[in-house]
Design an enzyme around this catalytic site. Structure first.
Site, mmCIF file in Angstrom:
data_model
loop_
_atom_site.group_PDB
_atom_site.id
_atom_site.type_symbol
_atom_site.label_atom_id
_atom_site.label_comp_id
_atom_site.label_asym_id
_atom_site.label_seq_id
_atom_site.Cartn_x
_atom_site.Cartn_y
_atom_site.Cartn_z
ATOM 1 N N ASP A 72 0.855 -1.203 0.000
ATOM 2 C CA ASP A 72 0.000 0.000 0.000
ATOM 3 C C ASP A 72 0.886 1.247 0.000
ATOM 4 O O ASP A 72 1.833 1.346 0.793
ATOM 5 C CB ASP A 72 -0.901 -0.029 1.246
ATOM 6 C CG ASP A 72 -2.017 0.987 1.151
ATOM 7 O OD1 ASP A 72 -3.142 0.591 0.788
ATOM 8 O OD2 ASP A 72 -1.757 2.185 1.420
ATOM 9 N N ILE A 73 0.570 2.184 -0.888
ATOM 10 C CA ILE A 73 1.387 3.406 -0.971
ATOM 11 C C ILE A 73 1.106 4.276 0.273
ATOM 12 O O ILE A 73 -0.059 4.413 0.691
ATOM 13 C CB ILE A 73 1.058 4.202 -2.253
ATOM 14 C CG1 ILE A 73 1.275 3.314 -3.488
ATOM 15 C CG2 ILE A 73 1.932 5.455 -2.343
ATOM 16 C CD1 ILE A 73 0.949 3.983 -4.807
ATOM 17 N N ASN B 20 -2.545 13.368 -3.973
ATOM 18 C CA ASN B 20 -3.721 13.812 -4.730
ATOM 19 C C ASN B 20 -4.114 15.237 -4.350
ATOM 20 O O ASN B 20 -4.379 16.067 -5.219
ATOM 21 C CB ASN B 20 -4.917 12.903 -4.410
ATOM 22 C CG ASN B 20 -4.966 11.687 -5.314
ATOM 23 O OD1 ASN B 20 -4.424 11.718 -6.413
ATOM 24 N ND2 ASN B 20 -5.588 10.634 -4.852
ATOM 25 N N ASP C 83 -2.429 9.707 -10.341
ATOM 26 C CA ASP C 83 -2.462 8.570 -11.288
ATOM 27 C C ASP C 83 -1.058 8.231 -11.794
ATOM 28 O O ASP C 83 -0.695 7.061 -11.934
ATOM 29 C CB ASP C 83 -3.353 8.914 -12.491
ATOM 30 C CG ASP C 83 -4.838 8.821 -12.148
ATOM 31 O OD1 ASP C 83 -5.149 8.406 -11.013
ATOM 32 O OD2 ASP C 83 -5.668 9.162 -13.010
ATOM 33 N N GLU D 87 -4.867 2.667 -3.858
ATOM 34 C CA GLU D 87 -3.395 2.647 -3.909
ATOM 35 C C GLU D 87 -2.861 1.351 -3.302
ATOM 36 O O GLU D 87 -1.770 1.294 -2.773
ATOM 37 C CB GLU D 87 -2.841 3.917 -3.257
ATOM 38 C CG GLU D 87 -2.762 4.009 -1.769
ATOM 39 C CD GLU D 87 -4.059 3.907 -0.952
ATOM 40 O OE1 GLU D 87 -5.077 3.425 -1.458
ATOM 41 O OE2 GLU D 87 -4.002 4.285 0.226
HETATM 42 N N1 LIG Z 1 -5.062 9.524 -8.299
HETATM 43 C C1 LIG Z 1 -5.758 8.486 -7.849
HETATM 44 N N2 LIG Z 1 -6.068 8.411 -6.566
HETATM 45 C C2 LIG Z 1 -6.756 7.379 -6.090
HETATM 46 C C3 LIG Z 1 -7.180 6.355 -6.947
HETATM 47 N N3 LIG Z 1 -7.856 5.437 -6.219
HETATM 48 C C4 LIG Z 1 -7.847 5.896 -4.934
HETATM 49 N N4 LIG Z 1 -7.176 7.051 -4.859
HETATM 50 C C5 LIG Z 1 -6.927 7.905 -3.697
HETATM 51 O O1 LIG Z 1 -6.013 7.263 -2.825
HETATM 52 C C6 LIG Z 1 -6.132 7.910 -1.566
HETATM 53 C C7 LIG Z 1 -5.986 6.886 -0.489
HETATM 54 O O2 LIG Z 1 -5.943 7.578 0.725
HETATM 55 P P1 LIG Z 1 -5.957 6.914 2.145
HETATM 56 O O3 LIG Z 1 -6.720 5.602 2.077
HETATM 57 O O4 LIG Z 1 -6.416 7.925 3.114
HETATM 58 O O5 LIG Z 1 -4.481 6.485 2.404
HETATM 59 P P2 LIG Z 1 -3.102 7.296 2.378
HETATM 60 O O6 LIG Z 1 -3.299 8.745 2.197
HETATM 61 O O7 LIG Z 1 -2.235 6.634 1.365
HETATM 62 O O8 LIG Z 1 -2.565 7.019 3.788
HETATM 63 P P3 LIG Z 1 -1.958 5.681 4.369
HETATM 64 O O9 LIG Z 1 -2.452 4.552 3.513
HETATM 65 O O10 LIG Z 1 -2.512 5.591 5.746
HETATM 66 O O11 LIG Z 1 -0.490 5.840 4.293
HETATM 67 C C8 LIG Z 1 -7.479 8.623 -1.578
HETATM 68 O O12 LIG Z 1 -7.245 10.016 -1.629
HETATM 69 C C9 LIG Z 1 -8.135 8.170 -2.859
HETATM 70 O O13 LIG Z 1 -8.931 9.186 -3.450
HETATM 71 C C10 LIG Z 1 -6.870 6.469 -8.326
HETATM 72 O O14 LIG Z 1 -7.190 5.622 -9.167
HETATM 73 N N5 LIG Z 1 -6.152 7.534 -8.753
#
Ligand SMILES: Nc1nc2c(ncn2[C@@H]2O[C@H](COP(=O)(O)OP(=O)(O)OP(=O)(O)O)[C@@H](O)[C@H]2O)c(=O)[nH]1
Length: 371
Positions: A243-244, A251, A260, A286
């Site tokens: 997981d990123i 974003n 993306d 992510e």
């Molecule tokens: N650009 C983009 N963003 C996405 C996509 N799918 C999900 N996201 C975004 O990924 C983000 C995931 O955020 P969180 O689940 O809060 O996790 P995080 O900010 O990475 O924090 P941690 O996982 O706790 O490190 C959200 O802002 C979603 O909108 C996509 O296909 N493209």
């Protein structure tokens, strides 16, 4: 239409032609024997036997050409069409020769016999050769040429009239044959387009549109199969949940399109670091997962660490600015416990959340499940 759809359609046409004619394997030899026996009514026995002998050899040759074609790779349709035309042309020429050679001017029974052979030749040609236009034409040449034989020998008004009718008959058959050919070709082209569409749809159903990796659905299917195999043969199977970290701020700061690009870049690093038989997928958002068959705990832990370092080194120089993502990875192993895929994924997820809780950008191994 033939040009536009290229080599594959031409190969299918040839394939249909050959499939149609392969029945000759069983029909042509007994027919040859029967016709040779009938021939003895009008020609010396030695000549009839010679004709039957040569024709049986010709049948053996063209059937062997057809069988070799069916085993050949689907390429070079032109060269195979020439070989097939030659082999089958010899067969047609042998039968057409009867029309000239067995005809006894003034003898009604021989006239009926040669006409019968003629009708058989032309109708079989039209029915069986229509998938391939050039072969249809070349197959019709021999009976058409043979048609002019009897009146040359005879010269009676009756024979000339019959020949004229026969030529008209050939012309009509040719028209019908070409019409059937056109609809066969259309069906082939449609089938080819259909096959292309189906494989494209199958590909899309399995792929994640953004990264091109396998999607969750495909991952679950492959995962179930791998799990069954690993359980049956008591082989280890490892799962990495990736997981990123802090992706939301990417974003929020740089916009969704920039996010993306980062997703694609991380996906590419994951793709570079997996082995050929690993299954890498984007599960959504992510989050990525990697299933590693035949992989034990130490090996999986080392692979996860290599991946973590590779992502850490990644520098996404976007139009909007520089992003240096990191990932948290949970590793779970299945070892002869009969565990389900969803349970394995839950353990992998828990380990990944533990990595997040411990500060992110790290690998956590899930505790072993008690057997
Ligand atoms: N650009 C983009 N963003 C996405 C996509 N799918 C999900 N996201 C975004 O990924 C983000 C995931 O955020 P969180 O689940 O809060 O996790 P995080 O900010 O990475 O924090 P941690 O996982 O706790 O490190 C959200 O802002 C979603 O909108 C996509 O296909 N493209």
């Amino acid at each position: 239409m033939e040009e536009a759809n290229g080599a594959s359609v031409r190969w299918h046409q040839l394939r249909l032609y050959v499939d149609n004619h392969l029945h000759d394997r069983y029909l042509a030899p007994p027919l040859t024997v029967v016709v040779a026996a009938l021939l003895t009514l009008w020609v010396p026995v030695g000549q009839a036997l010679l004709w039957a002998g040569v024709e049986l050899v010709v049948i053996a040759v063209y059937v062997s050409v057809y069988l070799r074609f069916r085993r050949a790779p689907a390429e070079d349709a032109g060269r195979w069409a020439r070989r097939i035309a030659l082999a089958h042309g010899a067969h047609m020429a042998m039968w057409s020769s009867i029309v000239v050679w067995a005809y006894q001017p003034g003898d009604l029974s021989s006239l009926m016999f040669v006409m019968l052979v003629h009708v058989g030749l032309i109708s079989l040609t039209v029915v069986m050769s229509n998938p391939h236009r050039r072969l249809l034409l070349s197959d019709l040449v021999a009976p058409a040429v043979a048609l002019v034989g009897p009146p040359l020998l005879d010269g009676s008004l009756f024979s000339v009239g019959l020949t004229a009718l026969g030529l008209l008959y050939i012309a009509l058959m040719l028209l019908v044959g070409l019409k059937i050919h056109a609809s066969t070709l259309e069906a082939l082209v449609l089938r080819q387009r259909n096959d292309q569409l189906i494989s494209e749809l199958e590909r899309q159903v399995k792929r994640d549109a953004l990264t091109g990796l396998a999607n969750r659905r495909h991952f679950i299917e492959t995962g179930e199969e791998e799990l069954q195999r690993a359980t049956r043969y008591r082989h280890p199977l490892a799962l990495l949940m990736v997981d990123i970290d802090h992706f939301k701020p990417v974003n929020d700061t740089y916009g969704h399109l920039a996010g993306d690009e980062v997703l694609k870049a991380v996906a590419a690093v994951c793709a570079e670091s997996v082995r050929g038989n690993d299954c890498l997928a984007r599960l959504g958002g992510e989050e990525f997962a990697i299933l590693m068959p035949e992989t034990g705990l130490d090996e999986a832990g080392a692979a996860a660490e290599r991946l973590r370092v590779a992502v850490e080194r990644l520098r996404c120089e976007l139009h909007e600015g520089l992003v240096t993502p990191t990932v948290s990875i949970g590793v779970a192993i299945i070892e002869n416990t009969g565990e389900s895929l969803s349970s394995l994924m839950r353990r992998g997820d828990r380990a990944m959340y533990a990595a997040k809780a411990q500060g992110r950008n790290q690998v956590v191994i899930a505790p072993a499940l008690a057997a």
